[in-house]
Design a protein around this motif. Structure first.
Motif, PDB file in Angstrom:
ATOM      1  N   UNK A 105       0.799  -1.119   0.001  1.00 16.26           N
ATOM      2  CA  UNK A 105       0.061  -0.009   0.046  1.00 16.26           C
ATOM      3  C   UNK A 105       0.650   1.157  -0.006  1.00 16.26           C
ATOM      4  N   UNK A 106       2.157   1.137   0.498  1.00 16.51           N
ATOM      5  CA  UNK A 106       2.887   2.598   0.563  1.00 16.51           C
ATOM      6  C   UNK A 106       3.605   2.614  -0.735  1.00 16.51           C
ATOM      7  N   UNK A 107       3.449   3.654  -1.223  1.00 17.77           N
ATOM      8  CA  UNK A 107       4.109   3.996  -2.671  1.00 17.77           C
ATOM      9  C   UNK A 107       5.620   3.745  -2.605  1.00 17.77           C
ATOM     10  N   UNK A 108       6.263   3.328  -3.807  1.00 13.32           N
ATOM     11  CA  UNK A 108       7.701   2.892  -4.044  1.00 13.32           C
ATOM     12  C   UNK A 108       8.303   4.104  -3.644  1.00 13.32           C
ATOM     13  N   UNK A 109       8.138   5.296  -3.794  1.00 17.82           N
ATOM     14  CA  UNK A 109       8.595   6.396  -3.394  1.00 17.82           C
ATOM     15  C   UNK A 109       9.006   6.688  -1.848  1.00 17.82           C
ATOM     16  N   UNK A 110       7.939   6.225  -1.298  1.00 19.20           N
ATOM     17  CA  UNK A 110       7.867   6.199   0.193  1.00 19.20           C
ATOM     18  C   UNK A 110       8.797   5.361   0.663  1.00 19.20           C
ATOM     19  N   UNK A 111       8.919   3.966   0.146  1.00 15.58           N
ATOM     20  CA  UNK A 111      10.139   3.199   0.423  1.00 15.58           C
ATOM     21  C   UNK A 111      11.547   3.557   0.253  1.00 15.58           C
ATOM     22  N   UNK A 112      11.427   4.095  -0.820  1.00 15.48           N
ATOM     23  CA  UNK A 112      12.881   4.843  -1.068  1.00 15.48           C
ATOM     24  C   UNK A 112      13.260   6.024   0.121  1.00 15.48           C
ATOM     25  N   UNK A 113      12.110   6.635   0.436  1.00 18.44           N
ATOM     26  CA  UNK A 113      12.560   7.799   1.409  1.00 18.44           C
ATOM     27  C   UNK A 113      12.971   6.951   2.867  1.00 18.44           C
ATOM     28  N   UNK A 114      12.284   6.122   3.231  1.00 16.42           N
ATOM     29  CA  UNK A 114      12.620   5.476   4.330  1.00 16.42           C
ATOM     30  C   UNK A 114      13.854   4.767   4.142  1.00 16.42           C
TER      31      UNK A 114
ATOM     32  N   UNK B 244      16.508   5.433   2.365  1.00 18.11           N
ATOM     33  CA  UNK B 244      17.397   6.790   2.338  1.00 18.11           C
ATOM     34  C   UNK B 244      17.797   7.150   3.781  1.00 18.11           C
ATOM     35  N   UNK B 245      16.472   7.278   4.543  1.00 18.48           N
ATOM     36  CA  UNK B 245      16.576   7.950   5.871  1.00 18.48           C
ATOM     37  C   UNK B 245      17.431   6.969   6.823  1.00 18.48           C
ATOM     38  N   UNK B 246      17.205   5.817   6.806  1.00 21.69           N
ATOM     39  CA  UNK B 246      17.981   4.920   7.524  1.00 21.69           C
ATOM     40  C   UNK B 246      19.622   4.701   7.255  1.00 21.69           C
ATOM     41  N   UNK B 247      19.762   4.884   5.893  1.00 22.58           N
ATOM     42  CA  UNK B 247      21.246   4.835   5.276  1.00 22.58           C
ATOM     43  C   UNK B 247      21.888   6.309   5.815  1.00 22.58           C
ATOM     44  N   UNK B 248      21.082   7.430   6.000  1.00 24.67           N
ATOM     45  CA  UNK B 248      21.738   8.615   6.433  1.00 24.67           C
ATOM     46  C   UNK B 248      21.906   8.364   7.905  1.00 24.67           C
ATOM     47  N   UNK B 249      20.962   7.744   8.462  1.00 20.67           N
ATOM     48  CA  UNK B 249      21.452   7.654   9.940  1.00 20.67           C
ATOM     49  C   UNK B 249      22.498   6.762  10.216  1.00 20.67           C
ATOM     50  N   UNK B 250      22.448   5.715   9.519  1.00 17.95           N
ATOM     51  CA  UNK B 250      23.449   4.659   9.633  1.00 17.95           C
ATOM     52  C   UNK B 250      24.837   5.275   9.517  1.00 17.95           C
ATOM     53  N   UNK B 251      25.089   6.003   8.302  1.00 19.70           N
ATOM     54  CA  UNK B 251      26.269   6.537   7.883  1.00 19.70           C
ATOM     55  C   UNK B 251      26.653   7.864   8.674  1.00 19.70           C
ATOM     56  N   UNK B 252      26.039   8.432   8.923  1.00 18.87           N
ATOM     57  CA  UNK B 252      26.419   9.949   9.472  1.00 18.87           C
ATOM     58  C   UNK B 252      26.085  10.135  10.861  1.00 18.87           C
ATOM     59  N   UNK B 253      25.059   9.597  11.436  1.00 25.07           N
ATOM     60  CA  UNK B 253      24.766   9.793  12.760  1.00 25.07           C
ATOM     61  C   UNK B 253      25.516   9.263  14.012  1.00 25.07           C
ATOM     62  N   UNK B 254      24.870   7.991  13.807  1.00 26.81           N
ATOM     63  CA  UNK B 254      25.314   6.897  15.050  1.00 26.81           C
ATOM     64  C   UNK B 254      26.411   6.003  14.429  1.00 26.81           C
TER      65      UNK B 254
END
Length: 125
Positions: free
Chosen positions: A68-77, A79-89
């Motif tokens: 039900x969630x659009x593909x661009x929504x999954x891409x955002x999720x 991308x955000x998880x990758x950003x947190x993994x690589x840059x924050x924690x």
């Protein structure tokens, strides 16, 4: 206990990295469990994707939500998880696995919590 022989090399860095990754994955699993439980009791108001006409109420619980969630929504999720993994924690505090200095629920990283104990001996108590 190491049936797959992952620590057979004796490399300290590999062992510490795997221990840290296991803690991260455990935390992700805890959030995923909450993601299964919370929608049974409450939903966010409004639209999940106004451009696709999908509201939060339209999304079913569990694995049925994947379609039900659009593909661009999954891409955002992702991308955000990758950003947190690589840059924050990614920097350990006091050499403790899983301690990134973010405090309880990560609220120190947004400025809502005291900086904590600076002395490692005081922290151990």
């Amino acid at each position: 206990w190491d049936p797959l022989g992952l620590s057979a090399s004796g490399n300290s860095f590999d062992f510490k990295r795997r221990r840290e990754v296991e803690i991260k994955h455990g935390r992700v699993c805890m959030f995923a469990t909450m993601g299964y439980i919370v929608p049974e009791y409450t939903r966010l108001p409004g639209d999940l994707s106004p451009s696709y006409g999908v509201s939060f109420a339209d999304v079913p619980n569990g694995l049925a939500a994947l379609s039900k969630v659009p593909a661009l929504g999954w891409c955002q999720i992702v991308a955000f998880a990758g950003l947190v993994e690589l840059n924050i924690y990614n920097e350990q505090i006091n050499g403790e696995p899983g301690n990134y200095g973010a405090g309880f629920l990560g609220i120190r990283s947004i400025g809502l919590m005291s900086p904590g104990f600076k002395d490692p001996e005081t922290r151990k108590k």
